[in-house]
Motif scaffolding. Structure first.
Motif, mmCIF file in Angstrom:
data_model
loop_
_atom_site.group_PDB
_atom_site.id
_atom_site.type_symbol
_atom_site.label_atom_id
_atom_site.label_comp_id
_atom_site.label_asym_id
_atom_site.label_seq_id
_atom_site.Cartn_x
_atom_site.Cartn_y
_atom_site.Cartn_z
ATOM 1 N N LYS A 1 0.969 -0.690 -0.041
ATOM 2 C CA LYS A 1 0.010 0.399 -0.165
ATOM 3 C C LYS A 1 1.128 1.364 -0.024
ATOM 4 O O LYS A 1 0.553 2.115 -1.272
ATOM 5 N N ASP A 2 2.176 0.787 1.346
ATOM 6 C CA ASP A 2 2.910 2.547 0.680
ATOM 7 C C ASP A 2 3.729 2.912 -0.582
ATOM 8 O O ASP A 2 3.774 3.827 -0.558
ATOM 9 N N ARG B 1 2.185 1.537 -3.440
ATOM 10 C CA ARG B 1 1.524 2.395 -4.151
ATOM 11 C C ARG B 1 1.357 3.624 -4.387
ATOM 12 O O ARG B 1 0.952 4.417 -5.291
ATOM 13 N N LYS B 2 0.938 3.921 -2.775
ATOM 14 C CA LYS B 2 1.589 5.299 -3.086
ATOM 15 C C LYS B 2 2.444 6.404 -3.277
ATOM 16 O O LYS B 2 2.223 6.710 -3.974
ATOM 17 N N MET B 3 3.371 5.647 -3.695
ATOM 18 C CA MET B 3 4.406 6.572 -4.107
ATOM 19 C C MET B 3 4.490 6.054 -5.713
ATOM 20 O O MET B 3 5.048 7.317 -6.078
ATOM 21 N N TRP C 1 1.559 6.489 -7.129
ATOM 22 C CA TRP C 1 0.958 7.351 -7.589
ATOM 23 C C TRP C 1 1.546 8.587 -7.285
ATOM 24 O O TRP C 1 1.342 9.752 -8.110
ATOM 25 N N ARG C 2 2.364 9.011 -6.716
ATOM 26 C CA ARG C 2 3.107 10.321 -5.665
ATOM 27 C C ARG C 2 4.369 10.867 -6.713
ATOM 28 O O ARG C 2 4.529 11.601 -7.072
ATOM 29 N N SER D 1 5.539 9.887 1.944
ATOM 30 C CA SER D 1 5.083 9.388 2.897
ATOM 31 C C SER D 1 5.705 8.082 2.913
ATOM 32 O O SER D 1 5.547 8.024 4.684
ATOM 33 N N LYS E 1 6.635 7.340 7.417
ATOM 34 C CA LYS E 1 6.187 5.928 8.080
ATOM 35 C C LYS E 1 7.860 5.762 8.765
ATOM 36 O O LYS E 1 7.677 4.737 9.819
ATOM 37 N N TYR F 1 4.774 1.153 -12.071
ATOM 38 C CA TYR F 1 4.399 0.510 -10.805
ATOM 39 C C TYR F 1 5.136 -0.428 -10.201
ATOM 40 O O TYR F 1 5.682 -0.938 -9.872
ATOM 41 N N SER G 1 8.274 0.698 -8.752
ATOM 42 C CA SER G 1 8.196 1.006 -7.503
ATOM 43 C C SER G 1 7.950 0.042 -6.526
ATOM 44 O O SER G 1 9.120 0.516 -5.469
#
Length: 277
Positions: free
Chosen positions: A14-15, A17-19, A21-22, A46, A50, A161, A164
């Motif tokens: 999840k973290d 995937r956030k990277m 998108w960012r 982000s 964490k 993706y 990442s």
């Protein structure tokens, strides 16, 4: 593709995937001084929050550290982001971790990945997408714009993706392995040398400075530029780059450096000291 996770890993899919998108607005804040550094910082921030949860001082140091110069093909930057987060994770766990290795690894990866990404993504895939899309668009076919969008964006989104996930996976495994083997110092030295080579190549290609001065007159006159090239090709670009580096180290405002460069160039061109080519 699957990614192994364990209790020792702070970040999860999840973290990452956030990277991913960012990473999309990577070039929105591009500028000449540090180029894509703010986009890179936004991409991994982000994850850093964490990783350094409960360690505000280390988080502050990490945020400052990752605001250094950064430039790479945007579609591959999540790979470097993943490796960086893996190394930052190790730093959060170990008090004696050498944080300079993070900057060294980033510098070592930028050049090779940029060459690969620019050649394949921008030099091949984009040209192919434009060729197919434009050939249909000139005929009034709406498929032209649609095909261009799909041919270019589907592979690049998939690449973002994949890198990442893979960057973090390989980074955490790789860092653990070299830490145990004791070759971190050797790796840092090699990464530093590669980074210096990349910067040196960029200076020779991107900084243009040639003198028009001659000794003597007529066809027998000795051109100073040829003498300098005989001693060390690219001597003037290297010298000017050194001056700029010194001024930046002294915290001279970049705007004043740009204005000073423009005025200096005009004066030197007017009196025949420097030439364009």
């Amino acid at each position: 593709m699957t990614m192994k996770t364990s209790d020792k890993h702070v970040l999860n899919k999840k973290d990452l995937r956030k990277m991913f998108w960012r990473s999309l607005p990577m070039e929105f804040s591009w500028h000449y001084e540090r180029q894509m550094h703010m986009g890179f910082e936004y991409m991994i921030s982000s994850g850093l929050q964490k990783i350094y949860k409960g360690q505000p001082e280390k988080l502050k140091e990490a945020l400052i550290r990752n605001l250094e110069f950064f430039n790479c093909t945007a579609h591959i930057t999540p790979f470097i982001g993943g490796v960086t987060l893996a190394m930052e994770e190790e730093n959060a766990k170990e008090d004696n971790f050498d944080t300079s290795s993070i900057t060294a690894v980033k510098a070592a990866l930028m050049g090779p990945l940029s060459g690969l990404g620019d050649s394949i993504i921008l030099g091949t895939l984009r040209v192919l997408a434009v060729g197919i899309g434009a050939s249909l668009a000139v005929k009034g076919n709406i498929l032209g714009s649609i095909l261009f969008f799909l041919i270019f964006n589907v592979p690049t989104f998939a690449l973002r993706y994949y890198t990442s996930m893979k960057g973090y996976e390989l980074g955490s495994t790789f860092i653990t392995r070299i830490q145990k083997s004791g070759v971190m110092a050797t790796f840092m030295l090699a990464a530093g040398i590669l980074g210096v080579m990349v910067i040196g190549g960029m200076v020779d290609n991107l900084v243009v400075a040639k003198t028009a001065l001659k000794i003597g007159s007529g066809s027998s006159a000795t051109k100073i530029q040829e003498v300098l090239d005989g001693i060390l090709p690219g001597m003037l670009p290297l010298g000017f780059t050194g001056i700029y580096y010194y001024l930046l180290q002294k915290k001279v405002n970049v705007i004043w450096i740009i204005i000073g460069t423009a005025i200096f160039g005009i004066i030197c061109a007017q009196f025949g000291i420097l030439k364009a080519n």
